[in-house]
Scaffold this motif. Structure first.
Motif, PDB file in Angstrom:
ATOM      1  N   LEU A 152       9.179 -97.534 -43.374  1.00  0.00           N
ATOM      2  CA  LEU A 152       8.300 -98.042 -42.307  1.00  0.00           C
ATOM      3  C   LEU A 152       7.371 -99.133 -42.815  1.00  0.00           C
ATOM      4  CD1 LEU A 152       7.132 -95.125 -39.998  1.00  0.00           C
ATOM      5  CD2 LEU A 152       9.032 -96.698 -39.763  1.00  0.00           C
ATOM      6  N   LYS A 153       6.817 -98.907 -43.990  1.00  0.00           N
ATOM      7  CA  LYS A 153       5.859 -99.873 -44.534  1.00  0.00           C
ATOM      8  C   LYS A 153       6.532-101.246 -44.673  1.00  0.00           C
ATOM      9  CE  LYS A 153       2.513-100.036 -48.316  1.00  0.00           C
ATOM     10  NZ  LYS A 153       2.849-101.285 -48.956  1.00  0.00           N
ATOM     11  N   ARG A 154       7.712-101.264 -45.293  1.00  0.00           N
ATOM     12  CA  ARG A 154       8.424-102.538 -45.491  1.00  0.00           C
ATOM     13  C   ARG A 154       8.772-103.183 -44.148  1.00  0.00           C
ATOM     14  NH1 ARG A 154      13.954-104.376 -46.649  1.00  0.00           N
ATOM     15  NH2 ARG A 154      14.412-103.083 -44.831  1.00  0.00           N
ATOM     16  N   ASN A 155       9.302-102.368 -43.232  1.00  0.00           N
ATOM     17  CA  ASN A 155       9.799-102.935 -41.978  1.00  0.00           C
ATOM     18  C   ASN A 155       8.675-103.449 -41.069  1.00  0.00           C
ATOM     19  OD1 ASN A 155      12.274-102.395 -42.929  1.00  0.00           O
ATOM     20  ND2 ASN A 155      12.702-100.660 -41.585  1.00  0.00           N
ATOM     21  N   LEU A 156       7.564-102.740 -41.072  1.00  0.00           N
ATOM     22  CA  LEU A 156       6.448-103.153 -40.211  1.00  0.00           C
ATOM     23  C   LEU A 156       5.782-104.405 -40.763  1.00  0.00           C
ATOM     24  CD1 LEU A 156       7.044-100.510 -38.838  1.00  0.00           C
ATOM     25  CD2 LEU A 156       4.628 -99.941 -38.895  1.00  0.00           C
ATOM     26  N   GLU A 157       5.699-104.436 -42.097  1.00  0.00           N
ATOM     27  CA  GLU A 157       5.075-105.585 -42.750  1.00  0.00           C
ATOM     28  C   GLU A 157       5.891-106.853 -42.487  1.00  0.00           C
ATOM     29  OE1 GLU A 157       3.073-104.879 -46.754  1.00  0.00           O
ATOM     30  OE2 GLU A 157       4.993-105.793 -47.257  1.00  0.00           O
ATOM     31  N   MET A 158       7.183-106.778 -42.742  1.00  0.00           N
ATOM     32  CA  MET A 158       7.979-108.016 -42.662  1.00  0.00           C
ATOM     33  C   MET A 158       8.211-108.472 -41.219  1.00  0.00           C
ATOM     34  SD  MET A 158      11.816-107.839 -42.491  1.00  0.00           S
ATOM     35  CE  MET A 158      12.537-106.842 -41.225  1.00  0.00           C
ATOM     36  N   SER A 159       8.109-107.547 -40.272  1.00  0.00           N
ATOM     37  CA  SER A 159       8.357-107.952 -38.887  1.00  0.00           C
ATOM     38  C   SER A 159       7.064-108.238 -38.129  1.00  0.00           C
ATOM     39  CB  SER A 159       9.160-106.865 -38.162  1.00  0.00           C
ATOM     40  OG  SER A 159       8.394-105.685 -38.050  1.00  0.00           O
ATOM     41  N   GLY A 160       5.943-108.153 -38.832  1.00  0.00           N
ATOM     42  CA  GLY A 160       4.658-108.483 -38.201  1.00  0.00           C
ATOM     43  C   GLY A 160       4.274-107.527 -37.093  1.00  0.00           C
ATOM     44  N   ALA A 161       4.584-106.245 -37.271  1.00  0.00           N
ATOM     45  CA  ALA A 161       4.275-105.266 -36.220  1.00  0.00           C
ATOM     46  C   ALA A 161       2.770-105.238 -35.944  1.00  0.00           C
ATOM     47  CB  ALA A 161       4.754-103.888 -36.641  1.00  0.00           C
ATOM     48  N   THR A 162       2.401-105.263 -34.679  1.00  0.00           N
ATOM     49  CA  THR A 162       0.982-105.222 -34.314  1.00  0.00           C
ATOM     50  C   THR A 162       0.577-103.832 -33.839  1.00  0.00           C
ATOM     51  OG1 THR A 162       1.529-106.029 -32.107  1.00  0.00           O
ATOM     52  CG2 THR A 162       0.835-107.680 -33.722  1.00  0.00           C
ATOM     53  N   MET A 163       1.553-102.991 -33.542  1.00  0.00           N
ATOM     54  CA  MET A 163       1.242-101.602 -33.186  1.00  0.00           C
ATOM     55  C   MET A 163       2.475-100.724 -33.373  1.00  0.00           C
ATOM     56  SD  MET A 163       1.218-101.442 -29.033  1.00  0.00           S
ATOM     57  CE  MET A 163       0.464-102.993 -28.590  1.00  0.00           C
ATOM     58  N   ILE A 164       2.191 -99.426 -33.529  1.00  0.00           N
ATOM     59  CA  ILE A 164       3.284 -98.455 -33.637  1.00  0.00           C
ATOM     60  C   ILE A 164       3.352 -97.670 -32.337  1.00  0.00           C
ATOM     61  CG2 ILE A 164       4.022 -96.302 -34.771  1.00  0.00           C
ATOM     62  CD1 ILE A 164       2.692 -97.316 -37.341  1.00  0.00           C
ATOM     63  N   ALA A 165       4.559 -97.452 -31.846  1.00  0.00           N
ATOM     64  CA  ALA A 165       4.774 -96.445 -30.806  1.00  0.00           C
ATOM     65  C   ALA A 165       5.477 -95.299 -31.517  1.00  0.00           C
ATOM     66  CB  ALA A 165       5.633 -97.001 -29.680  1.00  0.00           C
ATOM     67  N   LEU A 166       4.754 -94.193 -31.683  1.00  0.00           N
ATOM     68  CA  LEU A 166       5.313 -93.047 -32.410  1.00  0.00           C
ATOM     69  C   LEU A 166       5.996 -92.125 -31.403  1.00  0.00           C
ATOM     70  CD1 LEU A 166       5.415 -91.874 -35.323  1.00  0.00           C
ATOM     71  CD2 LEU A 166       3.432 -90.492 -34.704  1.00  0.00           C
ATOM     72  N   THR A 167       7.292 -91.948 -31.586  1.00  0.00           N
ATOM     73  CA  THR A 167       8.071 -91.225 -30.574  1.00  0.00           C
ATOM     74  C   THR A 167       8.540 -89.867 -31.089  1.00  0.00           C
ATOM     75  OG1 THR A 167      10.074 -92.304 -31.337  1.00  0.00           O
ATOM     76  CG2 THR A 167       8.921 -93.378 -29.531  1.00  0.00           C
ATOM     77  N   LEU A 168       8.947 -89.032 -30.178  1.00  0.00           N
ATOM     78  CA  LEU A 168       9.488 -87.698 -30.455  1.00  0.00           C
ATOM     79  C   LEU A 168       8.563 -86.858 -31.333  1.00  0.00           C
ATOM     80  CD1 LEU A 168      12.601 -89.589 -30.545  1.00  0.00           C
ATOM     81  CD2 LEU A 168      12.961 -87.270 -29.722  1.00  0.00           C
ATOM     82  N   PHE A 169       7.277 -87.093 -31.182  1.00  0.00           N
ATOM     83  CA  PHE A 169       6.279 -86.379 -31.987  1.00  0.00           C
ATOM     84  C   PHE A 169       6.326 -84.883 -31.676  1.00  0.00           C
ATOM     85  CE2 PHE A 169       1.626 -85.651 -33.105  1.00  0.00           C
ATOM     86  CZ  PHE A 169       1.834 -85.783 -34.467  1.00  0.00           C
ATOM     87  N   ASP A 170       6.609 -84.549 -30.409  1.00  0.00           N
ATOM     88  CA  ASP A 170       6.658 -83.144 -29.987  1.00  0.00           C
ATOM     89  C   ASP A 170       7.767 -82.368 -30.697  1.00  0.00           C
ATOM     90  OD1 ASP A 170       8.111 -85.079 -28.336  1.00  0.00           O
ATOM     91  OD2 ASP A 170       8.985 -83.293 -27.419  1.00  0.00           O
TER      92      ASP A 170
END
Ligand code: IMP
Length: 421
Positions: free
Chosen positions: A313-331
């Motif tokens: 996640l760290k690598r992918n969010l950094e290189m794609s310039g992610a501005t927010m996370i949508a965290l899914t299937l947390f339940d």
């Protein structure tokens, strides 16, 4: 809303559909920019479920223009089936624009996809067998047939003839049936009668829409670990699912993108072959698979299941310039006892915090875990404040390690089970 990209941050199937539907309701335009009908997401309309493959998520909204942009590979035969399904639902007011630059998946691409996989036997990639790779091969080899060719039938036959000279040689050498130019041409003429009216210059359309300040949602398919450059090559798809590819696949400026929403599943799954450091083979995996309905939308294969991997996640969010996370299937993690999150790998006795390019090295990586206390997500959870301390700790750790805030949290399949933080 402005210009927003939704991207899968893991190996696909992160639950993009639900978040995309939610964001699509605010969009003027929804655009697919890569991949093809290897993607699948289910959408509810009038109480009935529809499995979309190539059509963008705004298709059931008559106010949204749905764009299939340049970077997509499109199976026109399957698209007509999808369109008929929409029409059969009684909904005819959809707005669709197919880029004249997008490449068409031909019947021989499906034959070749299957044949390449068979040749690889135990080293097979585990593709969806939808002809995605072979179509991108022809695009790069400059012998592809594009949607725009369906509007120039005089030239199409000649193009098809040139392409089939090479393709038939290849098909024959693999012991597969060859294609007759006239027969295929006639089929494409029929296709052009149905799809012709939707084909136009999507790049021109999108850039004008950006100038007018329209709300545009770019809908990624698959996930960044399946990216042809960034993923676990060769166990990847043949396109680039990250926000990085939006400017290229849709023909817009990188400066036009306002938000990048990285969809992250609270654990990890993958379908097909290839390394997966946090994969589980125990009862916890079974529990997660059943609770999370972890079976492929397109192929119905059981998905491989594992703990959340923050190196990825760290690598992918950094290189794609992610501005927010949508965290899914947390339940799905609710009530899981032995909860862990991987934050580093051990490779040959050394701790590393990156994804090795070498598949051999990546296969040797062992996850280093941080343990988390088990938490329960109550049915009546309405906001972040309703979450337990333990659940909040899990979310905070993701934010701390990636440097990106979780702003959308999904705790169930219904729309109201989406919390905006
Ligand atoms: P292809 O895209 O059909 O060539 O398949 C290449 C790899 O990508 C295989 O491992 C597939 O299982 C995987 N893949 C393709 N599309 C999806 C998807 O929508 N979700 C998850 N995996 C996918």
């Amino acid at each position: 809303m402005a210009v927003v990209v939704v991207e899968g941050a893991q190996w696909g199937d992160e639950g993009k559909g639900k978040i995309t539907d939610y964001l699509a309701s605010k969009a003027d335009i929804v655009c697919r920019f890569q991949g093809g009908n290897n993607a699948g997401h289910t959408i509810c309309f009038n109480g009935k479920k529809y499995a979309l493959r190539s059509l963008p998520s705004g298709i059931f909204n008559e106010n949204i223009v749905n764009v299939i942009a340049d970077g997509v590979v499109l199976n026109p035969f399957m698209l007509i089936d999808e369109i008929n399904e929409i029409r059969n639902s009684g909904f005819n007011n959809f707005k669709l624009l197919i880029s004249n630059r997008c490449h068409l998946i031909m019947p021989y691409h499906l034959d070749l996809d299957g044949a390449y996989e068979n040749l690889l036997s135990d080293k097979k990639i585990g593709t969806t067998k939808k002809g995605i790779g072979p179509c991108y091969i022809d695009k790069a080899a400059r012998r592809g047939i594009r949607a725009g060719d369906l509007l120039e039938l005089d030239f199409l036959k000649e193009k098809l003839n040139d392409t089939l000279i090479v393709k038939n040689l290849e098909l024959k050498s693999l012991g597969l049936k060859t294609y007759d130019v006239d027969e295929l041409y006639n089929k494409l003429v029929e296709i052009s009668k149905v799809l012709g009216k939707y084909i136009a210059d999507s790049q021109y359309f999108l850039n004008n829409a950006i100038k007018k300040g329209k709300n545009i949602l770019f809908e990624g398919a698959q996930g960044i670990m399946l990216d042809i450059d960034r993923g676990t090559y060769p166990y990847v798809t043949s396109s680039s699912p990250s926000s990085n590819y939006v400017p290229q696949g849709a023909g817009i400026s990188p400066k036009a993108i306002d938000e990048v929403v990285a969809i992250c599943k609270a654990y990890t799954t993958r379908v097909g072959e290839g390394p997966f450091p946090t994969e589980l083979f125990n009862d916890t995996a079974e529990l997660i698979r059943e609770k999370g309905h972890e079976y492929g939308t397109v192929t119905h294969r059981p998905r491989r299941v594992g703990y959340l991997d923050l190196v990825i996640l760290k690598r992918n969010l950094e290189m794609s310039g992610a501005t927010m996370i949508a965290l899914t299937l947390f339940d799905v993690l609710s009530g899981i006892d032995d909860l862990k999150v991987c934050y580093k790998y051990e490779l040959d006795g050394k701790e590393i915090d990156y994804i090795p390019a070498s598949l051999n090295e990546y296969s040797r990586c062992k996850p280093i875990y941080k343990n988390f206390k088990s938490f329960t997500i109550e049915q009546d959870t309405k906001s972040y404040n309703d979450l337990s301390k333990e659940a909040k700790e899990y979310i905070s750790y993701i934010e701390e390690m990636t440097g990106v805030k979780v702003k959308i949290l999904s705790i169930g399949s219904d729309r109201e089970k989406t919390l905006i933080l």
